[in-house]
Design a protein around this motif. Sequence first.
Motif, PDB file in Angstrom:
ATOM      1  N   ASP A  13      10.596   2.716 -33.999  1.00 47.60           N
ATOM      2  CA  ASP A  13      10.414   1.427 -33.341  1.00 47.60           C
ATOM      3  C   ASP A  13       9.352   1.487 -32.239  1.00 47.60           C
ATOM      4  O   ASP A  13       9.191   0.535 -31.474  1.00 47.60           O
ATOM      5  CB  ASP A  13      11.737   0.948 -32.743  1.00 47.60           C
ATOM      6  N   ALA A  14       8.596   2.583 -32.178  1.00 44.85           N
ATOM      7  CA  ALA A  14       7.651   2.767 -31.073  1.00 44.85           C
ATOM      8  C   ALA A  14       6.576   1.687 -31.033  1.00 44.85           C
ATOM      9  O   ALA A  14       6.076   1.343 -29.956  1.00 44.85           O
ATOM     10  CB  ALA A  14       6.993   4.146 -31.181  1.00 44.85           C
ATOM     11  N   PHE A  15       6.215   1.160 -32.186  1.00 46.43           N
ATOM     12  CA  PHE A  15       5.151   0.159 -32.246  1.00 46.43           C
ATOM     13  C   PHE A  15       5.690  -1.267 -32.269  1.00 46.43           C
ATOM     14  O   PHE A  15       4.929  -2.209 -32.477  1.00 46.43           O
ATOM     15  CB  PHE A  15       4.265   0.396 -33.469  1.00 46.43           C
ATOM     16  N   ASP A  16       6.989  -1.429 -32.041  1.00 45.48           N
ATOM     17  CA  ASP A  16       7.570  -2.769 -32.096  1.00 45.48           C
ATOM     18  C   ASP A  16       6.931  -3.725 -31.095  1.00 45.48           C
ATOM     19  O   ASP A  16       6.885  -4.937 -31.318  1.00 45.48           O
ATOM     20  CB  ASP A  16       9.081  -2.715 -31.851  1.00 45.48           C
ATOM     21  N   LYS A  17       6.439  -3.176 -29.980  1.00 43.71           N
ATOM     22  CA  LYS A  17       5.857  -4.054 -28.958  1.00 43.71           C
ATOM     23  C   LYS A  17       4.594  -4.759 -29.464  1.00 43.71           C
ATOM     24  O   LYS A  17       4.184  -5.772 -28.904  1.00 43.71           O
ATOM     25  CB  LYS A  17       5.529  -3.266 -27.701  1.00 43.71           C
ATOM     26  N   PHE A  18       3.983  -4.212 -30.536  1.00 40.26           N
ATOM     27  CA  PHE A  18       2.805  -4.856 -31.105  1.00 40.26           C
ATOM     28  C   PHE A  18       3.156  -5.967 -32.095  1.00 40.26           C
ATOM     29  O   PHE A  18       2.301  -6.759 -32.470  1.00 40.26           O
ATOM     30  CB  PHE A  18       1.932  -3.835 -31.848  1.00 40.26           C
ATOM     31  N   ALA A  19       4.407  -5.996 -32.540  1.00 38.72           N
ATOM     32  CA  ALA A  19       4.780  -6.883 -33.643  1.00 38.72           C
ATOM     33  C   ALA A  19       4.622  -8.354 -33.301  1.00 38.72           C
ATOM     34  O   ALA A  19       4.327  -9.179 -34.174  1.00 38.72           O
ATOM     35  CB  ALA A  19       6.218  -6.597 -34.080  1.00 38.72           C
ATOM     36  N   ALA A  20       4.789  -8.692 -32.030  1.00 40.18           N
ATOM     37  CA  ALA A  20       4.783 -10.105 -31.641  1.00 40.18           C
ATOM     38  C   ALA A  20       3.447 -10.789 -31.910  1.00 40.18           C
ATOM     39  O   ALA A  20       3.418 -11.983 -32.243  1.00 40.18           O
ATOM     40  CB  ALA A  20       5.139 -10.235 -30.163  1.00 40.18           C
ATOM     41  N   ASP A  21       2.343 -10.062 -31.781  1.00 37.26           N
ATOM     42  CA  ASP A  21       1.042 -10.707 -31.952  1.00 37.26           C
ATOM     43  C   ASP A  21       0.270 -10.188 -33.165  1.00 37.26           C
ATOM     44  O   ASP A  21      -0.957 -10.283 -33.224  1.00 37.26           O
ATOM     45  CB  ASP A  21       0.189 -10.545 -30.687  1.00 37.26           C
ATOM     46  N   LEU A  22       0.989  -9.659 -34.155  1.00 36.56           N
ATOM     47  CA  LEU A  22       0.312  -9.190 -35.371  1.00 36.56           C
ATOM     48  C   LEU A  22      -0.168 -10.375 -36.207  1.00 36.56           C
ATOM     49  O   LEU A  22       0.563 -11.358 -36.368  1.00 36.56           O
ATOM     50  CB  LEU A  22       1.261  -8.350 -36.226  1.00 36.56           C
ATOM     51  N   PRO A  23      -1.371 -10.292 -36.754  1.00 40.38           N
ATOM     52  CA  PRO A  23      -1.782 -11.302 -37.723  1.00 40.38           C
ATOM     53  C   PRO A  23      -0.856 -11.277 -38.937  1.00 40.38           C
ATOM     54  O   PRO A  23      -0.257 -10.238 -39.250  1.00 40.38           O
ATOM     55  CB  PRO A  23      -3.200 -10.863 -38.109  1.00 40.38           C
ATOM     56  N   GLU A  24      -0.749 -12.375 -39.606  1.00 39.17           N
ATOM     57  CA  GLU A  24       0.129 -12.448 -40.776  1.00 39.17           C
ATOM     58  C   GLU A  24      -0.370 -11.532 -41.890  1.00 39.17           C
ATOM     59  O   GLU A  24      -1.561 -11.451 -42.155  1.00 39.17           O
ATOM     60  CB  GLU A  24       0.190 -13.892 -41.287  1.00 39.17           C
ATOM     61  N   GLY A  25       0.568 -10.814 -42.507  1.00 41.87           N
ATOM     62  CA  GLY A  25       0.242 -10.039 -43.697  1.00 41.87           C
ATOM     63  C   GLY A  25      -0.263  -8.640 -43.469  1.00 41.87           C
ATOM     64  O   GLY A  25      -0.687  -7.977 -44.414  1.00 41.87           O
ATOM     65  N   VAL A  26      -0.204  -8.143 -42.204  1.00 40.32           N
ATOM     66  CA  VAL A  26      -0.645  -6.767 -41.942  1.00 40.32           C
ATOM     67  C   VAL A  26       0.374  -6.060 -41.068  1.00 40.32           C
ATOM     68  O   VAL A  26       1.090  -6.696 -40.290  1.00 40.32           O
ATOM     69  CB  VAL A  26      -2.034  -6.715 -41.258  1.00 40.32           C
ATOM     70  N   ASN A  27       0.447  -4.723 -41.199  1.00 34.82           N
ATOM     71  CA  ASN A  27       1.292  -3.935 -40.305  1.00 34.82           C
ATOM     72  C   ASN A  27       0.469  -3.507 -39.084  1.00 34.82           C
ATOM     73  O   ASN A  27      -0.721  -3.829 -38.977  1.00 34.82           O
ATOM     74  CB  ASN A  27       1.903  -2.747 -41.048  1.00 34.82           C
ATOM     75  N   VAL A  28       1.068  -2.767 -38.170  1.00 35.56           N
ATOM     76  CA  VAL A  28       0.385  -2.450 -36.912  1.00 35.56           C
ATOM     77  C   VAL A  28      -0.856  -1.589 -37.126  1.00 35.56           C
ATOM     78  O   VAL A  28      -1.855  -1.739 -36.416  1.00 35.56           O
ATOM     79  CB  VAL A  28       1.334  -1.754 -35.911  1.00 35.56           C
ATOM     80  N   PHE A  29      -0.806  -0.697 -38.105  1.00 34.38           N
ATOM     81  CA  PHE A  29      -1.952   0.174 -38.348  1.00 34.38           C
ATOM     82  C   PHE A  29      -3.078  -0.593 -39.046  1.00 34.38           C
ATOM     83  O   PHE A  29      -4.260  -0.427 -38.718  1.00 34.38           O
ATOM     84  CB  PHE A  29      -1.521   1.383 -39.171  1.00 34.38           C
ATOM     85  N   GLN A  30      -2.726  -1.418 -39.994  1.00 32.78           N
ATOM     86  CA  GLN A  30      -3.729  -2.258 -40.641  1.00 32.78           C
ATOM     87  C   GLN A  30      -4.364  -3.219 -39.644  1.00 32.78           C
ATOM     88  O   GLN A  30      -5.569  -3.503 -39.733  1.00 32.78           O
ATOM     89  CB  GLN A  30      -3.091  -3.049 -41.784  1.00 32.78           C
ATOM     90  N   ALA A  31      -3.566  -3.710 -38.701  1.00 30.49           N
ATOM     91  CA  ALA A  31      -4.086  -4.658 -37.719  1.00 30.49           C
ATOM     92  C   ALA A  31      -5.201  -4.038 -36.880  1.00 30.49           C
ATOM     93  O   ALA A  31      -6.181  -4.714 -36.532  1.00 30.49           O
ATOM     94  CB  ALA A  31      -2.965  -5.160 -36.817  1.00 30.49           C
ATOM     95  N   LEU A  32      -5.065  -2.751 -36.540  1.00 35.08           N
ATOM     96  CA  LEU A  32      -6.123  -2.085 -35.786  1.00 35.08           C
ATOM     97  C   LEU A  32      -7.397  -2.006 -36.614  1.00 35.08           C
ATOM     98  O   LEU A  32      -8.495  -2.300 -36.122  1.00 35.08           O
ATOM     99  CB  LEU A  32      -5.683  -0.676 -35.371  1.00 35.08           C
ATOM    100  N   GLY A  33      -7.262  -1.620 -37.876  1.00 34.16           N
ATOM    101  CA  GLY A  33      -8.436  -1.547 -38.738  1.00 34.16           C
ATOM    102  C   GLY A  33      -9.109  -2.897 -38.910  1.00 34.16           C
ATOM    103  O   GLY A  33     -10.345  -3.009 -38.870  1.00 34.16           O
ATOM    104  N   GLU A  34      -8.315  -3.946 -39.080  1.00 37.70           N
ATOM    105  CA  GLU A  34      -8.884  -5.277 -39.264  1.00 37.70           C
ATOM    106  C   GLU A  34      -9.529  -5.795 -37.980  1.00 37.70           C
ATOM    107  O   GLU A  34     -10.555  -6.488 -38.018  1.00 37.70           O
ATOM    108  CB  GLU A  34      -7.809  -6.245 -39.757  1.00 37.70           C
TER     109      GLU A  34
END
Length: 277
Positions: free
Chosen positions: A77-98
């Motif tokens: 759950d370490a990356f849960d703090k990023f979940a609130a502002d993730l773009p739709e359809g990507v996980n936290v690691f994909q979001a960084l790449g995008e």
Amino acid sequence: MNHNTYATLRVSIEDGIARVTLDNPPVNVLNVALMTDLRHLLTTLRDDDSVRVIVFESADPEFFIAHVDMSLIDTPDAFDKFAADLPEGVNVFQALGELLRHQPQVTIVKLAGTARGGGAEFVAAADMTFAAIGRAGIGQIEALMGIVPGGGGTQYLVSRVGRNRALEAVLGADLYDAETAERYGWVNRALPADELDGFVDRLARNIAALPEGVIAAAKRAIVPENLAEGLVREHDAWAGQFVRPAAERLIRGGLAGGAQTHDGERDLEGLLRGLSG
């Protein structure tokens, strides 16, 4: 704007170029701290019209970004703090790449060490990468951990090298040297190590000095491929493997065997292959 507050980055800005040095000892793993700093930096720079080029390099000559922090197996759950502002359809690691892939500035990686897993995904998400012959290495290590790339790697690889070579890289799970990566199209160019700094500096300065509007026009014309459907497929494949017992056994075995230390990371492929025997 103050860019001296990052725990894992050193940032300087001059003549339209932001120079970002990754400094997250011992081997620059992509952990919560580094992810937080990179996301904040990229988001902040998006609105800074004075910056035209961003150059990424590492404080450690052996490692650019080693890979995602394997110890996260104990803190899912370490990356849960990023979940609130993730773009739709990507996980936290994909979001960084995008985020990196759609950055308005030109992004350049100076690859003088190794980049595996999430590090390789970061490299492939940047606009350009130049690699040092005899020193740089790049590879998707995830299959040796019982999983597949889950931060955009499968999609970025296909875009860069084609499906057949993407399968080779993902399933072969080898570390590719600079010349092979160049030949495959994974990086722009392989350069003698003593020429890398000068080449990238000259290119960055030339791009930053272009007339007003040219960079934005080029990036509007040469747009990143829409990978939305592929990223969903990748996440499902990654998540489905991550919950299997083999993944936990291999990741824990890797950590116990020296992964995320300088000695263990020098032949991480060999270390992990030894656990599958």
